[in-house]
Structures are given as C-alpha cells and as structure tokens.
Motif scaffolding. Structure first.
Motif, PDB file in Angstrom:
ATOM      1  N   THR A 131      -9.647  15.269  -2.256  1.00 41.29           N
ATOM      2  CA  THR A 131      -9.257  16.639  -2.574  1.00 41.29           C
ATOM      3  C   THR A 131      -9.749  17.562  -1.474  1.00 41.29           C
ATOM      4  N   LEU A 132      -8.865  18.394  -0.946  1.00 42.56           N
ATOM      5  CA  LEU A 132      -9.192  19.282   0.168  1.00 42.56           C
ATOM      6  C   LEU A 132      -9.056  20.742  -0.249  1.00 42.56           C
ATOM      7  N   LYS A 165      -1.294  24.617   3.968  1.00 42.78           N
ATOM      8  CA  LYS A 165      -1.792  23.464   3.220  1.00 42.78           C
ATOM      9  C   LYS A 165      -1.632  22.237   4.104  1.00 42.78           C
ATOM     10  N   ARG A 166      -2.739  21.569   4.425  1.00 41.74           N
ATOM     11  CA  ARG A 166      -2.711  20.572   5.487  1.00 41.74           C
ATOM     12  C   ARG A 166      -2.205  19.212   5.003  1.00 41.74           C
ATOM     13  N   VAL A 167      -0.961  19.208   4.571  1.00 42.15           N
ATOM     14  CA  VAL A 167      -0.299  17.963   4.208  1.00 42.15           C
ATOM     15  C   VAL A 167      -0.240  17.036   5.423  1.00 42.15           C
ATOM     16  N   ASP A 168      -0.123  17.625   6.615  1.00 39.51           N
ATOM     17  CA  ASP A 168      -0.097  16.820   7.832  1.00 39.51           C
ATOM     18  C   ASP A 168      -1.377  16.020   8.000  1.00 39.51           C
ATOM     19  N   THR A 169      -2.501  16.604   7.603  1.00 39.41           N
ATOM     20  CA  THR A 169      -3.782  15.912   7.703  1.00 39.41           C
ATOM     21  C   THR A 169      -3.812  14.704   6.782  1.00 39.41           C
ATOM     22  N   TYR A 215      -3.899  12.178  -2.264  1.00 41.26           N
ATOM     23  CA  TYR A 215      -4.423  13.365  -1.580  1.00 41.26           C
ATOM     24  C   TYR A 215      -3.964  14.603  -2.339  1.00 41.26           C
ATOM     25  N   THR A 216      -4.913  15.394  -2.795  1.00 46.94           N
ATOM     26  CA  THR A 216      -4.586  16.639  -3.480  1.00 46.94           C
ATOM     27  C   THR A 216      -5.314  17.791  -2.797  1.00 46.94           C
ATOM     28  N   ASP A 219       0.830  -1.199   0.000  1.00 45.22           N
ATOM     29  CA  ASP A 219       0.000   0.000   0.000  1.00 45.22           C
ATOM     30  C   ASP A 219       0.869   1.255   0.000  1.00 45.22           C
ATOM     31  N   PHE A 220       0.411   2.270  -0.745  1.00 44.48           N
ATOM     32  CA  PHE A 220       1.109   3.548  -0.851  1.00 44.48           C
ATOM     33  C   PHE A 220       0.109   4.684  -0.665  1.00 44.48           C
ATOM     34  N   MET A 221       0.602   5.844  -0.276  1.00 45.75           N
ATOM     35  CA  MET A 221      -0.153   7.081  -0.390  1.00 45.75           C
ATOM     36  C   MET A 221       0.755   8.126  -0.985  1.00 45.75           C
ATOM     37  N   ILE A 222       0.151   9.097  -1.676  1.00 47.36           N
ATOM     38  CA  ILE A 222       0.943  10.170  -2.275  1.00 47.36           C
ATOM     39  C   ILE A 222       0.208  11.488  -2.091  1.00 47.36           C
ATOM     40  N   VAL A 223       0.973  12.531  -1.899  1.00 44.71           N
ATOM     41  CA  VAL A 223       0.441  13.878  -1.752  1.00 44.71           C
ATOM     42  C   VAL A 223       0.691  14.655  -3.034  1.00 44.71           C
ATOM     43  N   ASP A 224      -0.332  15.350  -3.494  1.00 49.26           N
ATOM     44  CA  ASP A 224      -0.243  16.301  -4.617  1.00 49.26           C
ATOM     45  C   ASP A 224      -0.254  15.659  -5.993  1.00 49.26           C
ATOM     46  N   SER A 225      -0.645  14.409  -6.095  1.00 45.29           N
ATOM     47  CA  SER A 225      -0.698  13.772  -7.410  1.00 45.29           C
ATOM     48  C   SER A 225      -1.633  12.574  -7.373  1.00 45.29           C
TER      49      SER A 225
END
Length: 400
Positions: A351-352, A326-330, A183-184, A161-167
């Motif tokens: 998307t937030l 920008k709530r990257v921490d969230t 998560y974008t 499993d992976f997660m990615i921010v901004d893409s």
C-alpha cells in the motif's frame, strides 16, 4: 501478507518518464490484441511524460537491457489494461509508463490487451495464463474491476504469477492467492490535498489561464467514474480537505458510471459548473477528459488524476490547476523488476500513500506558478500533518 515497499525501486521509478518506440512479440490472446516489446529512445523533455498507445510494428525483435542492469531479455509479461484503454492520459497511460520503463531497463518483452468491457477481463487473463508461445512470467491486471475475474483465473492457474493494481483478491476463505501480488494506494490522502487547494481557491478572487473563480459562490465539485469504495476514497478525501478549509463550502458530486465516456463527463461537469462551482476534481479515467472540456467552456478550473494531466492532455493545461498523481507506474515497474531478478512474491500486498510518494498533488504545468503561495503552504502543511499522523483522512464520503 504485507511487505515493505522497495524504496530503491520506487525512487528510480519516480524519476522515470514514458518511453516511446514499440515493436511486436508473439503469443497470447488471439483477438483484440496489441503487442509491444523493446525500448525506444527517451524523448522526454523536462518534466513532460510521453506515451505510445497501440503503435506496435508487429515484428519480432529480441531485446536486451540497455543500461547494463540485469538482463531480462528472456522475460515475457502480459498487460491487461482497464476499460477506457490506452491514450486516456491518466490511469492506463500511467501503467504503460511503468512497463515501458521496465522494457528500457531490462530488455524484457511484453504484450498488452485493451478490454472494452468488464466481461472481457477473464478471457484475456486466462488466454495469457494458458499461453505456451510464449509462456508469460507475469500477467499484470490494471484496475480493481479485474478483481473478480482474477480471483477465478488465479485459482485455475496456480502456477501462473499475477499482479493487480487497486485490489486485493482473496479466496473464499478470505486468504490472499499465493500467486498474486497486490498494489493499492491511499487515494484519500492525495485527494485531501486537492480539497485543500480547491477549498482555498473557491473562497478567493482568483484568475489564471482560461479560468476564474466566483468567490461569492463557494462551491466545488467532484466527478467520479464508477461508484464504489475505490472512487469513494477519492471523494471522501476531497470532501475532507475542503471541509478543513471551510465547512460551509458546498461540494457537489456525481458519478458517470464509466471510465470511458468523455461526453458523459462533460455533461456532468457542466451541470456542476453551472450551479456555481469554481473547481471540479475528477477520478474518472478517460471520462475526465470531458470535465476539462466543460471547464474550458465555462471558464472555470479542473483537477486531474493519476498522471500530470496538464502534460498528458496539454490542450487543457490552461484550466488544470493540478493533478492527484497516483504512481501506478511504480507498481507495474516494481512487479516487473521482481520477476526479472527472481524476487517476485505472490500473496503479498503493498500500500502506497503520501509518505511513500505513492500519491501526491502535482501543480499544473501552466497554472501551477499562478497558484498563491499561501495555498501551496497550506497544502504542504496538510501533507506533513497526514504523514505525521496528526490528520486522519476518511475513506468513506458518508463519514465527511
């Protein structure tokens, strides 16, 4: 597949501060690695955020949740940070705040790597994915520049499993990967509010801290990291917010080509300030530190990004009007929590925006109280207009 954001998780994370106190764990990449596990004490005072970067002790320590929540002591997570590394007071540090909070709440263990270049992303992602000591329950990839590498890695390791921010990486057929959660953010919405503030102030005779405006000039600026669609959203929203105040205000913009070049950021911002700009907004990671330096040297103002940079970089608080948080921490915390409680879903995209408090304009700790009430009122009204759908913010600078 889109899914609704877990507001309960977000509300908890939105009130969280950085956690300090790190220890080590084993496994993962064999080169250039840094390790971190176990929660330390919360040393936050007021609204300040504290982070610890690369300070692992190198010792193994079993951890358990400290607040009576779900026990995640058998969960291992890997963090692959964006280029620029920890200590940027911005994007990477915001992501670190999220994983540190997950450590504090669930007792999970994590390990992190700080690639020096885009070419190293695939290496670190694949080393974590192939690790057996420990097996990583999630590999978190911070930043859109990891997207191409992750598309390759996710296909090679379908059980990881992976997660990615901004893409949102996709397969050749255009589908999301079943093992990736994305998560974008609506960066253009928050940047519109920055533009409103900057546009109003450049038309005023305003002085606070170490900065002052030259209202006869009516010029503001933008410094980006790497040019592309993501940072273009920051610029587009900013330009639109400025134009909504006064279409005659000049917006100068430049891209440094890096997120880890403070000297380049300083040089770029100096040129903009010297051409008459009162305020420069940056979306450039650690490169933005140079923007703050230039603001002090020219007695002008700047606006930070991702975190409240008047707090994370307090030496520049006397020129920082605010930050587009920008709530990257969230995103990092929610993904970690989902792994702990068994609800993680790959193939999903979240998307937030302003409505979710995923992005926001936060006024500077030192200068915020000096910003005129009429400016704050206008910003508040603009925020609500965007949420209500009365204002549509462009995502492409060419549209402004």
């Amino acid at each position: 597949m889109d899914r609704n954001f877990d507001r309960r998780a977000f509300i908890k994370a939105a009130s969280a501060a950085g956690i300090v106190g790190l220890a080590g764990c084993a496994g993962g990449p064999s080169e250039g690695e840094s390790t971190a596990t176990t929660a330390g004490e919360d040393t936050t005072e007021g609204d300040e955020e504290t982070t610890a970067a690369g300070t692992g002790s190198g010792t193994d320590e079993e951890t358990t949740a400290t607040d009576g929540s779900v026990d995640g002591s058998d969960v291992n997570i890997a963090m692959v940070y964006a280029t620029g590394g920890l200590g940027d007071g911005s994007f990477n540090d915001q992501a670190e705040t999220g994983i540190e909070r997950a450590v504090d709440e669930f007792g999970l263990s994590y390990q992190y790597s700080e690639p020096d270049s885009v070419s190293q992303f695939a290496e670190y992602q694949q080393q974590y994915a192939s690790s057996t000591d420990p097996n990583y329950d999630l590999v978190s990839c911070i930043g859109y520049l990891q997207s191409d590498a992750l598309a390759e890695t996710a296909a090679q390791y379908p059980e990881q499993d992976f997660m990615i921010v901004d893409s949102v990486p996709t397969t050749e057929s255009g589908d999301m990967f079943d093992n990736v959660a994305a998560y974008t953010f609506q960066e253009h919405e928050g940047s519109y509010l920055v533009g409103q503030m900057a546009g109003m102030l450049t038309n005023m005779d305003f002085a606070a801290g170490a900065g002052e405006t030259s209202p006869d000039e009516s010029v503001v600026g933008f410094v980006g990291g790497v040019e592309g669609s993501l940072i273009g959203r920051f610029e587009a929203g900013y330009r639109a917010g400025v134009a909504a105040v006064d279409s005659d205000i000049e917006v100068q913009s430049t891209y440094v080509g890096s997120y880890s070049d403070p000297s380049g950021g300083r040089e770029a911002a100096q040129a903009i300030y010297e051409s008459g700009a009162d305020v420069v907004y940056h979306a450039a990671g650690n490169t933005g530190t140079g923007v703050f330096q230039a603001a002090q040297e020219t007695n002008k103002f700047a606006v930070g990004v991702d975190r409240d940079q008047s707090v994370t970089l307090p030496d520049y608080a006397n020129v920082i009007l605010g930050s587009m948080v920008k709530r990257v921490d969230t995103a990092v915390f929610e993904a970690s929590e989902a792994v702990v409680d068994g609800s993680f879903e790959g193939g999903t995209a979240v998307t937030l925006g302003l409505e979710d408090d995923g992005v926001s304009l936060v006024y500077g700790s030192e200068l915020g109280s000096e910003i005129p009430s009429e400016v704050k009122t206008a910003v508040d009204e603009a925020r609500q207009s965007i949420i209500d759908g009365e204002v549509t913010v462009p995502t492409d600078p060419a549209e402004v």
